[in-house]
Enzyme design. Structure first.
Site, mmCIF file in Angstrom:
data_model
loop_
_atom_site.group_PDB
_atom_site.id
_atom_site.type_symbol
_atom_site.label_atom_id
_atom_site.label_comp_id
_atom_site.label_asym_id
_atom_site.label_seq_id
_atom_site.Cartn_x
_atom_site.Cartn_y
_atom_site.Cartn_z
ATOM 1 N N ASN A 1 8.252 17.349 10.564
ATOM 2 C CA ASN A 1 8.538 16.498 9.388
ATOM 3 C C ASN A 1 8.688 15.028 9.767
ATOM 4 O O ASN A 1 9.555 14.680 10.569
ATOM 5 C CB ASN A 1 9.819 16.951 8.691
ATOM 6 N N ARG B 1 14.001 24.485 11.614
ATOM 7 C CA ARG B 1 12.848 23.905 12.293
ATOM 8 C C ARG B 1 13.317 22.791 13.228
ATOM 9 O O ARG B 1 13.988 21.859 12.794
ATOM 10 C CB ARG B 1 11.866 23.358 11.270
ATOM 11 N N TYR C 1 -1.916 26.072 3.131
ATOM 12 C CA TYR C 1 -1.677 24.990 4.087
ATOM 13 C C TYR C 1 -1.496 25.554 5.500
ATOM 14 O O TYR C 1 -2.191 25.156 6.430
ATOM 15 C CB TYR C 1 -0.430 24.217 3.649
HETATM 16 P P1 NAD Z 1 -0.784 12.418 2.755
HETATM 17 O O1 NAD Z 1 -0.974 13.395 1.653
HETATM 18 O O2 NAD Z 1 -0.076 11.139 2.467
HETATM 19 O O3 NAD Z 1 -2.179 12.042 3.423
HETATM 20 C C1 NAD Z 1 -3.299 12.870 3.439
HETATM 21 C C2 NAD Z 1 -4.523 12.012 3.164
HETATM 22 O O4 NAD Z 1 -5.698 12.830 3.238
HETATM 23 C C3 NAD Z 1 -4.523 11.388 1.756
HETATM 24 O O5 NAD Z 1 -4.876 10.036 1.834
HETATM 25 C C4 NAD Z 1 -5.567 12.209 0.994
HETATM 26 O O6 NAD Z 1 -6.143 11.502 -0.060
HETATM 27 C C5 NAD Z 1 -6.531 12.543 2.111
HETATM 28 N N1 NAD Z 1 -7.337 13.745 1.864
HETATM 29 C C6 NAD Z 1 -6.918 14.953 1.428
HETATM 30 N N2 NAD Z 1 -7.951 15.803 1.332
HETATM 31 C C7 NAD Z 1 -9.060 15.117 1.751
HETATM 32 C C8 NAD Z 1 -10.427 15.447 1.863
HETATM 33 N N3 NAD Z 1 -10.876 16.669 1.569
HETATM 34 N N4 NAD Z 1 -11.268 14.481 2.308
HETATM 35 C C9 NAD Z 1 -10.841 13.239 2.595
HETATM 36 N N5 NAD Z 1 -9.542 12.881 2.492
HETATM 37 C C10 NAD Z 1 -8.671 13.804 2.075
HETATM 38 O O7 NAD Z 1 -0.055 13.208 3.938
HETATM 39 P P2 NAD Z 1 0.515 12.690 5.331
HETATM 40 O O8 NAD Z 1 1.948 12.970 5.352
HETATM 41 O O9 NAD Z 1 0.038 11.330 5.634
HETATM 42 O O10 NAD Z 1 -0.178 13.729 6.310
HETATM 43 C C11 NAD Z 1 -1.313 13.379 7.088
HETATM 44 C C12 NAD Z 1 -1.693 14.540 7.977
HETATM 45 O O11 NAD Z 1 -0.618 14.865 8.852
HETATM 46 C C13 NAD Z 1 -2.017 15.827 7.197
HETATM 47 O O12 NAD Z 1 -3.102 16.475 7.824
HETATM 48 C C14 NAD Z 1 -0.766 16.639 7.357
HETATM 49 O O13 NAD Z 1 -1.032 18.021 7.289
HETATM 50 C C15 NAD Z 1 -0.264 16.221 8.725
HETATM 51 N N6 NAD Z 1 1.193 16.404 8.853
HETATM 52 C C16 NAD Z 1 2.057 15.568 8.216
HETATM 53 C C17 NAD Z 1 3.425 15.787 8.334
HETATM 54 C C18 NAD Z 1 4.443 14.885 7.668
HETATM 55 O O14 NAD Z 1 5.634 15.180 7.752
HETATM 56 N N7 NAD Z 1 4.075 13.807 7.044
HETATM 57 C C19 NAD Z 1 3.899 16.872 9.090
HETATM 58 C C20 NAD Z 1 2.977 17.715 9.696
HETATM 59 C C21 NAD Z 1 1.616 17.450 9.590
HETATM 60 N N1 UDP Z 2 14.193 20.298 -0.283
HETATM 61 C C1 UDP Z 2 15.366 20.113 -1.006
HETATM 62 N N2 UDP Z 2 15.339 19.285 -2.083
HETATM 63 C C2 UDP Z 2 14.236 18.603 -2.455
HETATM 64 C C3 UDP Z 2 13.040 18.775 -1.717
HETATM 65 C C4 UDP Z 2 13.054 19.634 -0.642
HETATM 66 O O1 UDP Z 2 16.410 20.704 -0.675
HETATM 67 O O2 UDP Z 2 14.308 17.845 -3.449
HETATM 68 C C5 UDP Z 2 14.217 21.167 0.904
HETATM 69 C C6 UDP Z 2 13.074 22.182 0.980
HETATM 70 O O3 UDP Z 2 13.431 23.355 0.286
HETATM 71 C C7 UDP Z 2 12.958 22.387 2.480
HETATM 72 C C8 UDP Z 2 13.327 21.026 3.062
HETATM 73 O O4 UDP Z 2 14.039 20.330 2.033
HETATM 74 O O5 UDP Z 2 13.910 23.337 2.915
HETATM 75 C C9 UDP Z 2 12.122 20.197 3.493
HETATM 76 O O6 UDP Z 2 11.215 20.157 2.421
HETATM 77 P P1 UDP Z 2 9.869 19.315 2.459
HETATM 78 O O7 UDP Z 2 9.086 19.722 1.252
HETATM 79 O O8 UDP Z 2 10.167 17.878 2.642
HETATM 80 O O9 UDP Z 2 9.129 19.779 3.792
HETATM 81 P P2 UDP Z 2 8.731 21.209 4.406
HETATM 82 O O10 UDP Z 2 9.402 22.308 3.631
HETATM 83 O O11 UDP Z 2 7.260 21.253 4.301
HETATM 84 O O12 UDP Z 2 9.237 21.134 5.795
#
Ligand code: NAD
Ligand code: UDP
Ligand code: UDP
Length: 318
Positions: A176, A279, A147
């Site tokens: 996040n 973070r 990732y």
């Molecule tokens: P999510 O998993 O809910 O959404 C991702 C979507 O992309 C899904 O609908 C999935 O089916 C689709 N997808 C995955 N691979 C694909 C492919 N090869 N072709 C077409 N579609 C595909 O996740 P999210 O939280 O909505 O995240 C959306 C974007 O934002 C991602 O790129 C993620 O890396 C980025 N992002 C999210 C967060 C967060 O906290 N939610 C934080 C940082 C970055």
């Molecule tokens: N985490 C936790 N309990 C859970 C799920 C996650 O303590 O049930 C912690 C995880 O280890 C991390 C933080 O919460 O330190 C955020 O995790 P998440 O997977 O949501 O996001 P990311 O690590 O990608 O920021």
């Protein structure tokens, strides 16, 4: 002949993507949502099918896509650690091959293109809070690398398409984000804690619970993405988008227990490999360039998210 502007949202049936599609459709835009339903679902955009200006297409962006659009939001990529580690090669392919295809598309049709990058590009950071000029500390060979490195390579591709082909690019580094439509079982901390609290299970804290995260409510984040897309071509980013209010996972657990009125105990579990200790976004650049800062406090956003999961769990029990 195409008259109106059309916006492509890849990953549009996911958590953030579905909120973005909703926002764009309600602003009167024509939206093409492309998704392979790996972690997303049709139901996430179910309310949009009634609008002729909304279109859903099943497609995997690691394969070429030939459509005519004016703007591209590239959100396709599984985002929760459980999902992106399930098929790590596909995760990297989605970020790298997927970005190349979307950039090739943007180049051909002269579209603006925004990449949903991530705070994970900073890895386990030594600089706190994280500014955009910090290069990060990422393990290239660990379980999170598919990732983190995939997203880092995607950023490189975006900036090279800018330098080499003069594309109009925007790179948003999302921290996040949480809110309604997160999946109950996707393993992210906010959904885990809320579902555990609502179902009377112990709250699972990984490690000692002193690690921190900064949580942004989904509506704020979508507002930031749309503002960024609206900037002129010289604004490329990267720009951090997130809520600077920083909490330990223990504080988050206590707040969820308090807001749900749950009787859940706390259960400590092993900390996953390479889990970042802290973070927090420095959002000065977003404030200065986009006039953006988040407005939803954690307690308010959690309240709405708890209400969503409460309904969801009741419906699935009925
Ligand atoms: P999510 O998993 O809910 O959404 C991702 C979507 O992309 C899904 O609908 C999935 O089916 C689709 N997808 C995955 N691979 C694909 C492919 N090869 N072709 C077409 N579609 C595909 O996740 P999210 O939280 O909505 O995240 C959306 C974007 O934002 C991602 O790129 C993620 O890396 C980025 N992002 C999210 C967060 C967060 O906290 N939610 C934080 C940082 C970055
Ligand atoms: N985490 C936790 N309990 C859970 C799920 C996650 O303590 O049930 C912690 C995880 O280890 C991390 C933080 O919460 O330190 C955020 O995790 P998440 O997977 O949501 O996001 P990311 O690590 O990608 O920021
Ligand atoms: N591509 C696409 N849709 C388009 C144009 C290109 O999916 O409308 C893909 C194409 O398959 C190619 C990639 O984008 O593999 C990169 O395109 P680019 O034009 O940058 O490079 P090239 O075609 O020269 O490899």
């Amino acid at each position: 002949m195409r008259q109106t502007r059309k916006i492509l949202v890849t990953g549009g049936a996911g958590f953030l993507g579905s909120h973005l599609c909703e926002r764009l459709v309600s602003a009167g835009q024509e939206v093409l949502c492309v998704d392979n339903f790996y972690t997303g679902a049709k139901q996430n955009v179910g309310t949009l099918f009634q609008f002729p200006r909304f279109e859903l297409m099943r497609h995997d962006i690691t394969f070429p896509l030939y459509v005519e659009v004016d703007e591209i939001y590239n959100l396709a990529c599984p985002a929760s650690p459980i999902h992106y580690q399930y098929d790590p090669v596909q995760t990297t392919k989605t970020s790298v091959h997927g970005s190349i295809n979307m950039l090739g598309l943007a180049k051909r049709v002269k579209a603006k293109i925004l990449q949903a990058s991530t705070s994970e590009v900073y890895g386990d950071p030594e600089v706190h809070p994280q500014t955009e000029d910090y290069w990060g500390r990422v393990n290239p060979v660990g379980p999170r690398s598919c990732y983190d490195e995939g997203k880092r390579c995607a950023e490189t591709l975006f900036f090279d398409y800018r330098r080499q082909h003069n594309l109009s690019i925007k790179v948003a580094r999302i921290f996040n984000t949480y809110g309604p439509r997160m999946q109950p079982n996707d393993g992210r901390v906010v959904s885990n804690f809320i579902v555990q609290a609502l179902t009377g299970q112990p709250i699972s804290i990984y490690g000692d619970g002193k690690q921190t995260r900064s949580f942004c409510y989904v509506d704020d984040l979508i507002d930031g993405l749309v503002r960024m897309m609206g900037t002129h071509d010289e604004i490329t980013g990267p720009i951090n988008l997130g809520n600077p209010a920083e909490f330990t996972m223990m504080e988050l657990a206590e707040t969820v227990i308090e807001l749900t009125g749950a009787k859940s105990s706390i259960e400590f579990k092993p900390l996953p490999t390479d889990d970042p200790r802290q973070r927090q976004p420095d959002i000065s650049r977003a404030r200065d360039t986009l006039g953006w800062s988040p407005s939803v406090q954690l307690r308010d956003g959690l309240g709405k998210t708890i209400a969503y999961f409460d309904d969801l769990l009741r419906d699935s029990a009925a």
